[in-house]
Design an enzyme around this catalytic site. Structure first.
Site, short mmCIF file in Angstrom:
data_model
loop_
_atom_site.label_atom_id
_atom_site.label_comp_id
_atom_site.label_asym_id
_atom_site.label_seq_id
_atom_site.Cartn_x
_atom_site.Cartn_y
_atom_site.Cartn_z
N CYS A 2 5.22 52.52 -8.29
CA CYS A 2 6.25 53.53 -8.09
C CYS A 2 5.61 54.91 -8.15
O CYS A 2 4.71 55.15 -8.97
CB CYS A 2 7.37 53.49 -9.13
SG CYS A 2 8.25 51.93 -9.18
N ARG A 27 2.16 53.94 -3.49
CA ARG A 27 2.48 53.32 -4.78
C ARG A 27 3.64 52.32 -4.69
O ARG A 27 3.95 51.63 -5.64
CB ARG A 27 2.86 54.40 -5.78
CG ARG A 27 1.66 55.14 -6.29
CD ARG A 27 2.07 56.23 -7.23
NE ARG A 27 0.92 56.65 -7.98
CZ ARG A 27 0.63 56.22 -9.20
NH1 ARG A 27 1.42 55.38 -9.82
NH2 ARG A 27 -0.44 56.64 -9.80
N TRP A 72 8.35 50.37 -6.11
CA TRP A 72 7.86 49.01 -5.95
C TRP A 72 8.58 48.22 -7.03
O TRP A 72 8.35 48.43 -8.23
CB TRP A 72 6.34 48.94 -6.14
CG TRP A 72 5.80 47.57 -5.87
CD1 TRP A 72 5.35 47.10 -4.66
CD2 TRP A 72 5.62 46.50 -6.80
NE1 TRP A 72 4.93 45.79 -4.79
CE2 TRP A 72 5.09 45.40 -6.09
CE3 TRP A 72 5.88 46.35 -8.16
CZ2 TRP A 72 4.80 44.18 -6.70
CZ3 TRP A 72 5.60 45.13 -8.76
CH2 TRP A 72 5.06 44.06 -8.03
N ASN A 98 8.69 55.51 -13.84
CA ASN A 98 7.61 54.61 -13.42
C ASN A 98 7.11 53.91 -14.68
O ASN A 98 6.75 54.58 -15.64
CB ASN A 98 6.48 55.42 -12.78
CG ASN A 98 5.25 54.58 -12.50
OD1 ASN A 98 5.35 53.38 -12.28
ND2 ASN A 98 4.09 55.20 -12.55
N GLY A 99 7.13 52.58 -14.67
CA GLY A 99 6.67 51.85 -15.85
C GLY A 99 7.52 50.62 -16.08
O GLY A 99 8.29 50.21 -15.20
N GLU A 481 -13.44 37.95 -0.51
CA GLU A 481 -12.85 39.20 -0.02
C GLU A 481 -12.30 39.02 1.40
O GLU A 481 -11.23 39.55 1.73
CB GLU A 481 -13.89 40.34 -0.10
CG GLU A 481 -13.47 41.68 0.43
CD GLU A 481 -12.26 42.30 -0.27
OE1 GLU A 481 -11.78 41.77 -1.28
OE2 GLU A 481 -11.76 43.31 0.25
N LYS A 485 -8.38 39.64 2.40
CA LYS A 485 -7.95 40.55 3.46
C LYS A 485 -6.97 39.84 4.39
O LYS A 485 -5.94 40.38 4.74
CB LYS A 485 -9.14 41.06 4.30
CG LYS A 485 -10.04 42.07 3.65
CD LYS A 485 -9.45 43.45 3.46
CE LYS A 485 -8.71 43.62 2.17
NZ LYS A 485 -9.38 43.82 0.94
N GLU A 488 -3.49 39.11 2.62
CA GLU A 488 -2.62 40.21 2.22
C GLU A 488 -2.02 40.97 3.40
O GLU A 488 -0.93 41.49 3.29
CB GLU A 488 -3.29 41.16 1.24
CG GLU A 488 -4.38 42.02 1.80
CD GLU A 488 -4.97 42.96 0.75
OE1 GLU A 488 -4.25 43.43 -0.12
OE2 GLU A 488 -6.17 43.24 0.83
N HIS A 504 -16.05 19.53 -3.28
CA HIS A 504 -15.35 19.13 -4.51
C HIS A 504 -13.84 19.27 -4.36
O HIS A 504 -13.13 19.38 -5.35
CB HIS A 504 -15.86 19.97 -5.69
CG HIS A 504 -17.32 19.76 -5.95
ND1 HIS A 504 -17.80 18.70 -6.68
CD2 HIS A 504 -18.41 20.44 -5.52
CE1 HIS A 504 -19.13 18.76 -6.71
NE2 HIS A 504 -19.52 19.81 -6.00
N LYS A 603 -0.27 49.92 -3.08
CA LYS A 603 -1.69 50.25 -3.12
C LYS A 603 -2.22 50.24 -4.54
O LYS A 603 -3.32 49.78 -4.80
CB LYS A 603 -1.87 51.63 -2.49
CG LYS A 603 -3.30 52.13 -2.48
CD LYS A 603 -4.13 51.37 -1.48
CE LYS A 603 -5.58 51.80 -1.46
NZ LYS A 603 -6.41 50.71 -0.90
#
Ligand code: M6R
Length: 608
Positions: A2, A27, A72, A98-99, A481, A485, A488, A504, A603
């Site tokens: 947020c 955010r 968010w 925010n929190g 990575e 990518k 997401e 395995h 982000k």
């Protein structure tokens, strides 16, 4: 998560707040709202991103004081009712938060028993009404009410609050969540980060937890600390980011940031070829400790965690120091055995990730030396650690981290070499590797030139619902990575695995609809990767192979391949991830996804 911003001053607030909100959109962007105080409270909220909010706003809303929020959702669905700002039961107060309030249920029950009711599902509305309750109990002393109410909260918060009739004042307080105050030519701001401030800002202030701030258009900034004493915060000068935050003609920030790597990797180089030296400007404070530390623990989340895994290879190989990389969220809760003699490296693009911050604080309290590798100057992590190294990559706006990763790896590589040198460990090959790293932009340029080939490849494979990414050694984290990518931004399921682990379990998934991306660009593991590729193909799986330029054998084996210019193994994660970023980008585009604002993500993850 947020973003919050508030403004009070001589100018109309609406446009300044919208401007700030747009810069904080990374955010969170599932709903947004704005409250302007002008005798009365004028409230506008909308589900969706800031553009949706903007389209619902009247062209003029008069008022020189206001607060705004981009959300968010942590608690309560992302809809108009749960969007901030919230309004108190009497309608006299409005607040952005925010929190996370952990004990909201008991506070809510207590308030309900006192006759309060709630419109939204958020805990922010509970805190607001608790403040209102204290305000009415305590002779309408807002400062006292806010301090009393917040002292009962378990969790984290940064809030901005307006009270009807006090049209030239914003009240703000924080605990655990970031809050920064700014003095600009046109007035005063509060926000969850520096990005939100206008270019006329000349001073910024970083309040401590529990400091209560009152911003007043006429009287300036008042600060009351936890003990109730009036204090003066020390100001710092502010420089608006000089780096362009626009898209520079690219369709999306992500694509722009992928292409920027040609410049940002060199900007992460602190090695100078002239004197053959690595010089980190901000780590002299810990240089002595670096000579004698006996363990390195790297902490981070997501992409930063992947970069950390690459750091392990380098620190162990070159500095001969045991190194592990941990998820910050796990590390902080498992009573880790750390202390003096340990170097804890926090890796964070933003410097604000809640878990990384908490884990670093824990390490510092335990006596470890703390160092952050970060992209945002003056972020919370750079301010709280013993030393910091900046990526200098410029703002990364796309939610998917791209240029930060390659800069993190470039820094970690140099740091491993630097510590190796401090400890007088002989590695004659280092100066050759450094020279190659310093010239990497030519190779990056070549890879970026493969844009159309990679786009065609993405189109060819856009049928797939699942992908496996494999690599070994220093390129195993590249596989992780690459998979992150893809999932997401394109919402395609992807798994990253060390090549050897495939047998395995994951190999059971392989069939003609389940392609694999194999990263075989490092010489050290080439032969073993060839075996893994054979094993997949023998089971009908298609393999896209990242090969070193000129590796004809691998090229002829691969179902499809992308050539990476041949250089040292140490540089291969930097080069190999770039085509995988592009591949994910085009896969997402073929699926019509919003690559800069993927669903459910933000982000910066500023709540745990
Ligand atoms: O700002 P940080 O590097 O601390 O962020 C860590 C993760 O949240 C971040 O890397 C996230 O995984 C990205 N969306 C990955 O692209």
């Amino acid at each position: 998560m947020c973003g919050i911003v508030g403004y009070v001053g001589q100018q109309e607030a609406k446009d300044l707040l919208l401007e700030g909100l747009k810069k904080l959109e990374y955010r969170g962007y599932d709903s947004a709202g704005i409250a302007i105080l002008n005798g009365d409270i004028h409230l506008f909220k909308s589900p969706g991103n800031i553009a949706s909010l903007e389209s619902t706003l009247p062209s003029t809303i008069e008022g020189k004081c206001g607060i705004a929020h981009t959300r968010w959702a942590t608690h309560g669905a992302p809809n108009q009712t749960n969007a901030h700002p919230h309004v108190s039961n009497s309608g006299n107060m409005t607040m952005v938060h925010n929190g996370i309030i952990e004990n909201y249920q008991e506070l809510k029950k207590e308030l309900r028993d006192k006759g309060y009711s709630f419109k939204s599902d958020t805990y922010s509305e509970v805190l607001l009404n608790l403040i209102e309750f204290e305000y009415n109990q305590n002779g309408q002393d807002a400062a006292d009410a806010i301090r009393k109410a917040t002292s009962r909260v378990k969790g984290t918060y940064a809030i901005g609050l307006l009270i009807k009739g006090e049209s030239d004042k914003i009240y703000a307080i924080r605990c655990g969540s970031p809050l920064i105050i700014a003095k600009a030519q046109e007035g005063f701001y509060m926000a969850s980060d520096l990005n939100a401030f206008s270019t006329t800002t000349d001073e910024v202030f970083f309040p401590e937890d529990h400091d209560l701030i009152i911003l007043n258009a006429q009287e300036g900034i008042r600060t009351i600390n936890e003990k109730g004493n009036e204090i003066r915060m020390i100001s710092e000068t502010f420089q608006a980011a000089t780096n362009s935050t626009g898209k520079n003609g690219f369709e999306d920030y992500m694509l722009k940031e992928i292409f920027e790597q040609e410049e940002t990797v060199p900007l992460a180089m602190v090695y100078s070829g002239k004197n053959n030296k690595i010089q980190f400007p901000h780590i002299t404070a810990i240089e002595e400790q670096l000579k004698s530390i006996n363990r390195i623990i790297i902490i981070g989340c997501g992409t930063s965690w992947h970069a950390g895994l690459i750091g392990n290879y380098l620190f162990e190989k070159y500095a001969r120091i045991p190194s592990t990389t941990e998820y910050a969220s796990e590390f902080r809760y498992r009573q880790p055995v750390i202390g003096k003699g340990d170097l804890v490296i926090a890796l964070s693009q933003s410097g604000e990730t809640a878990d990384t911050l908490a884990a670093t604080r824990l390490a510092k309290r335990a006596g470890a030396t703390t160092l952050v590798i970060c992209n945002v100057p003056r972020s919370t992590l750079t301010r709280e650690t013993d030393a910091h190294i900046l990526l200098n990559a410029g703002p990364e706006i796309g939610v998917a981290s791209t240029k930060a990763f390659t800069s993190q790896v470039a820094i970690l590589t140099q740091l491993a070499f630097y510590i190796s040198d401090l400890r007088n460990i002989e590695h004659p090959e280092i100066s050759g590797i450094l020279k190659n790293l310093a010239g990497l932009s030519i190779f990056i340029n070549k890879i970026l030139g493969k844009k159309n080939q990679i786009k065609e490849l993405a189109e060819k494979y856009s049928f797939a619902q699942n992908f496996l990414f494999i690599g070994r050694g220093i390129n195993y984290p590249t596989a992780l990575e690459g998979a992150l990518k893809l999932k997401e931004i394109s919402y395609i399921h992807a798994e990253g695995y060390p090549g050897a682990e495939m047998k395995h379990g994951p190999i059971a998934l392989i069939d003609s609809n389940f392609p694999t991306v194999a990263i075989a660009t490092d010489e050290e593991n080439r032969l073993k990767m060839i075996s893994n590729i054979h094993e997949i193909q023998a089971r009908g799986g298609n393999v896209i192979v990242l090969i070193r330029q000129g590796d004809d054998k691998l090229a002829s084996m691969a179902d499809d391949y992308i050539e990476i210019p041949a250089t040292n193994d140490e540089a291969m994660p930097i080069l190999s991830i770039i085509p995988l970023q592009m591949f994910s980008y085009y896969m997402a585009k073929f699926k019509g996804c919003n690559v800069d604002q993927p669903r459910n993500l933000a982000k910066s993850v500023t709540v745990e």
